[in-house]
Write a protein that holds these residues in place. Structure first.
Motif, PDB file in Angstrom:
ATOM      1  N   THR A 131       0.860  -1.189   0.000  1.00 13.50           N
ATOM      2  CA  THR A 131       0.000   0.000   0.000  1.00 13.50           C
ATOM      3  C   THR A 131       0.894   1.235   0.000  1.00 13.50           C
ATOM      4  N   PRO A 132       0.499   2.318  -0.663  1.00 12.40           N
ATOM      5  CA  PRO A 132       1.372   3.489  -0.755  1.00 12.40           C
ATOM      6  C   PRO A 132       1.504   4.219   0.580  1.00 12.40           C
ATOM      7  N   HIS A 133       2.706   4.755   0.810  1.00  7.19           N
ATOM      8  CA  HIS A 133       2.935   5.552   2.019  1.00  7.19           C
ATOM      9  C   HIS A 133       2.265   6.918   1.912  1.00  7.19           C
ATOM     10  N   VAL A 134       2.229   7.460   0.686  1.00  7.57           N
ATOM     11  CA  VAL A 134       1.698   8.803   0.448  1.00  7.57           C
ATOM     12  C   VAL A 134       0.777   8.751  -0.766  1.00  7.57           C
ATOM     13  N   LEU A 135      -0.312   9.509  -0.724  1.00  7.44           N
ATOM     14  CA  LEU A 135      -1.261   9.585  -1.830  1.00  7.44           C
ATOM     15  C   LEU A 135      -1.451  11.038  -2.249  1.00  7.44           C
ATOM     16  N   ILE A 136      -1.497  11.268  -3.570  1.00  5.88           N
ATOM     17  CA  ILE A 136      -1.950  12.554  -4.089  1.00  5.88           C
ATOM     18  C   ILE A 136      -3.469  12.506  -4.137  1.00  5.88           C
ATOM     19  N   THR A 137      -4.107  13.487  -3.514  1.00  3.72           N
ATOM     20  CA  THR A 137      -5.571  13.484  -3.451  1.00  3.72           C
ATOM     21  C   THR A 137      -6.197  14.656  -4.196  1.00  3.72           C
ATOM     22  N   GLY A 138      -5.381  15.494  -4.821  1.00  2.00           N
ATOM     23  CA  GLY A 138      -5.909  16.622  -5.561  1.00  2.00           C
ATOM     24  C   GLY A 138      -4.851  17.686  -5.754  1.00  2.00           C
ATOM     25  N   GLY A 139      -5.280  18.804  -6.320  1.00  2.00           N
ATOM     26  CA  GLY A 139      -4.348  19.900  -6.547  1.00  2.00           C
ATOM     27  C   GLY A 139      -4.837  20.811  -7.653  1.00  2.00           C
ATOM     28  N   SER A 140      -4.016  21.805  -7.937  1.00  2.00           N
ATOM     29  CA  SER A 140      -4.340  22.771  -8.986  1.00  2.00           C
ATOM     30  C   SER A 140      -3.314  22.642 -10.100  1.00  2.00           C
ATOM     31  N   LEU A 141      -3.799  22.288 -11.311  1.00  2.00           N
ATOM     32  CA  LEU A 141      -2.927  21.968 -12.442  1.00  2.00           C
ATOM     33  C   LEU A 141      -3.127  22.980 -13.558  1.00  2.00           C
ATOM     34  N   HIS A 142      -2.013  23.351 -14.230  1.00  2.00           N
ATOM     35  CA  HIS A 142      -2.089  24.355 -15.291  1.00  2.00           C
ATOM     36  C   HIS A 142      -1.679  23.817 -16.657  1.00  2.00           C
TER      37      HIS A 142
END
Length: 356
Positions: A259-270
């Protein structure tokens, strides 16, 4: 009492040949281990308090240096500043501190004298000659220890030459969780450099993007097969998408874990492209500092965010970054800390290929 281990090594650049001694440590001690040793020697002390004092001492010494002082512990160490700068004339502007300021740490004479008097040297047997991979670089991205399927992987080192026509000689990439692939496409093979067009084996999960690299060769026609394994870990870029999805979860900064230690759950992309995320151990108190980086070594970087436990964090971008913010969720802080410390010498970086 334990010995001080050394190994005799030849200086290949001298004529006639000469030899030097290389120190081989039994162990490498950090804050945690040093605290354990202090408590072992002084059982009345509290380990947690010792650990706090060790870190506090370093922070205080650093503050004193920043304020233009010298710290001299008469029976131990001296901390002082020096400059490395050249001015064309006396009134020339001073260079920035980043360019010229140096920190020097030296042991006192009594400290050195006692170490020399009490140490007992032990000669280790000569090492078996092995191919030595000292560094790797992806030539497309220009980044060290990155394994990119659209680039060429450059290996640098010594005794790397092998016969690609021999079935048991060559290079192998092995995933730390699963998968292995013998490499068959080479742009160059020499004693000090090998260029590989990599075939990257798939692993169990997308966040398992960590690989080991080994090179096998024979130094004579009928010699024993010798295999050298690169000490570092190679990491492939991670595909990151779904920024508009309310339940976005993309694993990063993980090794072979299920299982991953860290997850990206969102953000602002350009836009679409690549950016890097870095997690390093803070030398002052041992917590994790995480930030965004551009795709150039020593390039632009976002402000670091301190991580001390599981939870949610937001990384800020930097001028011109594809990502102005990145939301992270740390699910296993202890495992992440151990991974950075034990396998990445205090600095773990992932390349992210981002798109909406």
């Amino acid at each position: 009492m334990s010995t001080v281990q050394c190994r005799v090594e030849r200086n290949t650049l001298t004529t006639p040949p000469s030899y030097s001694l290389r120190f081989i440590p039994h162990n490498i001690y950090g804050y945690e281990e040093l605290a354990d040793e202090i408590v072992r020697d002084n059982p009345s002390l509290n380990r947690d308090q010792v650990l706090v004092m060790l870190r506090a001492r370093d922070q205080t010494v650093q503050r004193l240096l920043i304020n233009g002082n010298q710290v001299t512990l008469e029976d131990a160490f001296s901390y002082r500043l020096s400059f490395k700068a050249r001015l064309n004339e006396p009134n020339a502007p001073l260079p920035s501190a980043e360019e010229c300021l140096r920190v020097k740490i030296s042991a006192s004479r009594p400290f050195i004298k006692e170490v020399r008097q009490k140490a007992r040297l032990e000669r280790l047997p000569a090492e078996e000659k092995l191919p030595l991979i000292t560094s790797t670089e992806d030539t497309e991205l220009g980044l060290n220890d990155v394994l990119y399927d659209q680039g060429v992987l450059r290996l640098m080192g010594n005794d790397l030459l092998f016969d690609r026509n021999e079935a048991d000689c060559g290079c192998t990439l092995t995933g730390t969780r699963s998968g292995a692939a013998v490499q068959h496409r080479f742009a160059a093979i020499s004693n000090t450099e090998v260029l590989i067009v990599p075939t990257i084996p798939a692993q169990e999960a997308a966040w398992n993007n960590e690989y080991r690299l080994a090179l096998a060769t024979r130094f004579t026609e009928h010699g024993t097969l010798r295999t050298g394994t690169y000490r570092g870990r190679l990491r492939t870029p991670l595909e990151v998408s779904g920024f508009d999805h309310p339940n976005m979860e993309v694993g990063i900064l993980t090794g072979k874990a299920t299982t991953p230690h860290v997850l990206i759950t969102g953000g602002s992309l350009h836009g679409e492209g690549m950016i890097r995320v870095q997690a390093v151990l803070d030398a002052r108190d041992g917590h994790i500092l995480c930030n965004l980086l551009d795709m150039e070594e020593e390039g632009a970087a976002g402000d670091p965010v301190a991580m001390r436990a599981n939870g949610t964090y937001t990384l800020a971008g930097f001028s011109g970054a594809l990502v102005s913010s990145l939301n992270l969720r740390v699910d296993d802080y202890e495992a992440l800390h151990a991974l950075i410390r034990n396998d990445y010498a205090g600095q773990l970086v992932d390349v992210l290929a981002v798109r909406p």
